[in-house]
Scaffold this active site. Structure first.
Site: not given
Length: 587
Positions: A181-182, A267
């Protein structure tokens, strides 16, 4: 009970249960109510005792057990009660830190207040407030991702545990999951693939999911206002360290080995893990790290953090220390409005094909170098403090191809000439040569020109970073090995349009293809691949080496070659298969 004492004995079956949140006031209120009722003759003292100590019902034959009295585990702050499903114990929403809202905003994580009785921990707790998810507005993207955004709140320092046994004197290795989610969104319950039950059962390991602060709540630099805000610009990672310390101190009672922790992130979570590798405060809290589609660490200094944070503070009307009470009292929506008015990301609007092949314009809130991170890990050096920590890095073939395509199905109909024109926007005059170079790789896809663009995007967004980290490690003498993989399996949903999309590999690494059937189809081919890939992750968690008998030999990356394990219907190792293409995209 001393705050730091851990009692390694099971809780008696007739011990009283309290629900969370538990406060002294609620305890006194309950006690006075029972005492008052007993005094009127409505409830006798014996009846009052019976109301707080009911015998456990029979659980014979049940697959799901959620009893008033079991399972219970002692932690350093108090006892918690979870549930059991098919022999796997789960404890969710367990606090490892105090509420970070109100007066505690932007402070370093504080220890939770110990509680009396037994805290119910059968459901996920709060997730960090974040931005509105634009994917909710698109039916197909919602279907394939099947998000669960949970309940937003600032009491976010909580974790979830899945374990095959408690108080059994076993020392199981531990996989700690750090969500993506960054650096702005996500949680440990966001995707069904994150659920740790099947992996814990399959590998006889423990899986832990860690929630933590994000976005403006994790990165706003307030150091100029006093020592109470020291390192506030890096609270996300300081939260992670607090969570890892909780695991170190408590996981033995869950059947785990505190000295056998592997940290895994995807991510933005992969980026968080990358930073942990170079974080002095995290040294010794894990013995291996794994990353899927890791976000690249970016040069972002203390000065950058101050400059951006000051612009956000100005937008929020915070001019001096006298305004701090107002800052602490603002709602998250007010904080969000101020943050968004400044701009949460540097860079312009998306190009015609939905994404740029050049990953520029870094996140405005992100980790910054300084006392917490003395250097940018792996850029350029493999951190010495993690020299003995084995690495597993990987990416998926098409990465963001699903999010841009599902929102714009017309991309499937692009001609070769149109795709080459889009590539030329990022690599002027090189579109035709790049297209031809990827065409000869004969990578899996739908047989349309847009395949080629998504394959390039898979490299420039995440594969390049995953390979870079492994190569830097391999080029450093005397350090532990680094293994690399690429996930290629194409989702069958919507006739294959999502391809091998961002996060797709997690459904297989966690052995959750059935739970994620909207993306995998839950067919025998998907489960066969999950059998191989999840066993590789289990082997890595147990030994620091992903090799197992059910797959081809997997070599670590060396200074002169990149060995990549391909996870697809055919699992195979390839060496330097895209070296030419990666070099072209790096220029």
């Amino acid at each position: 009970m001393k705050k730091n004492a851990i009692i390694s004995t099971p809780v008696a079956e007739n011990e009283s249960i309290v629900s969370t949140p538990f406060t002294r006031r609620s305890f006194l209120g309950t006690g006075l109510a029972l005492a008052g009722a007993a005094g009127t003759g409505l409830i006798t003292p014996a009846q009052a005792t019976a109301q707080t100590a009911k015998p456990a019902p029979s659980v014979t034959g049940r697959k799901m057990i959620a009893s008033d009295t079991k399972p219970v585990v002692e932690t350093q702050y108090g006892k918690i009660r979870g549930s059991i499903h098919d022999g796997i114990y789960s404890f969710k929403g367990v606090p490892y830190g105090a509420n970070t809202g109100g007066a505690n905003r932007w402070m370093m994580a504080k220890e939770p207040t110990p509680w009396a009785g037994i805290r119910s921990s059968v459901c996920y707790s709060y997730t960090c407030p974040t931005l509105y998810r634009t994917g909710w507005s698109h039916d197909e993207e919602r279907f394939i991702s099947d998000w669960s955004d949970g309940v937003a709140g600032e009491d976010v320092l909580n974790l979830s545990v899945w374990t095959p046994g408690i108080y059994d004197n076993k020392k199981r290795p531990v996989l700690v999951w750090i969500h993506g989610g960054g650096y702005t969104g996500g949680s440990n319950e966001e995707l069904k693939s994150y659920d740790g039950e099947r992996l814990a059962r399959r590998g006889d390991i423990i899986v832990v999911g860690l929630n933590h602060r994000l976005n403006i709540l994790a990165f706003l630099n307030l150091e100029k206002f006093g020592d109470q805000y020291k390192n506030s610009q890096n609270n996300l990672h300081l939260d992670l360290v607090a969570g890892l310390k909780w695991i170190k101190n408590n996981i033995a009672n869950f059947g785990g080995d505190p000295d056998a922790v592997t940290v895994f992130g995807q991510s933005g979570g992969g980026g968080k893990v990358t930073y942990l590798a170079g974080m002095p405060a995290a040294k010794g809290l894990f013995r291996a790290i794994a990353m899927e589609s890791p976000a690249s660490p970016r040069k972002y200094t203390q000065e950058d953090s101050v400059t951006y944070s000051d612009s956000v503070l100005d937008a929020l009307g915070i001019k001096s220390a006298a305004d701090l009470p107002k800052l602490h009292a603002m709602t998250y929506d007010q904080l969000l409005a101020g943050w968004q008015s400044v701009g949460r990301r540097a860079g312009g609007s998306p190009p015609p094909l939905g994404r740029s092949l050049r990953q520029g314009g870094g996140l405005a809130f992100q980790p910054s170098t300084g006392p917490v991170f003395p250097e940018l890990p792996f850029y350029p050096n493999s951190p010495a403090i993690a020299a003995n920590v084995p690495l597993l890095t990987g990416a998926v073939l098409n990465e963001f191809g699903n999010s841009i395509q599902l929102a714009n199905p017309a991309l499937e109909d692009l001609t070769k000439e149109q795709v080459i024109a889009g590539i030329n926007l990022d690599f002027p005059g090189k579109g035709e040569a790049l297209y031809a170079a990827f065409e000869k790789l004969k990578l899996p896809g739908r047989g349309v020109p847009f395949d080629i663009f998504t394959q390039m995007l898979g490299i420039t967004s995440f594969r390049a970073n995953a390979v870079h980290i492994a190569q830097v490690r391999a080029a450093t003498p005397g350090q532990a090995p680094a293994y690399n993989y690429q996930f290629r399996w194409q989702s069958p949903t919507f006739d294959g349009r999502p391809r091998a999309f961002h996060t797709a590999g997690l459904q297989f690494a966690f052995d959750n293809v059935e739970r994620c059937a909207s993306a995998t189809g839950n067919g025998p081919d998907a489960q066969a691949l999950a059998d191989v890939m999840s066993e590789a992750f289990i082997a890595f968690v147990k030994t620091g080496n992903p090799n197992h008998k059910g797959m081809p030999k997997w070599d670590p990356v060396t200074a002169d070659k990149v060995s990549t394990m391909i996870f697809d219907n055919k699992v195979e190792q390839l060496v330097d298969f895209d070296k030419e293409q990666m070099a072209m995209l790096a220029t």
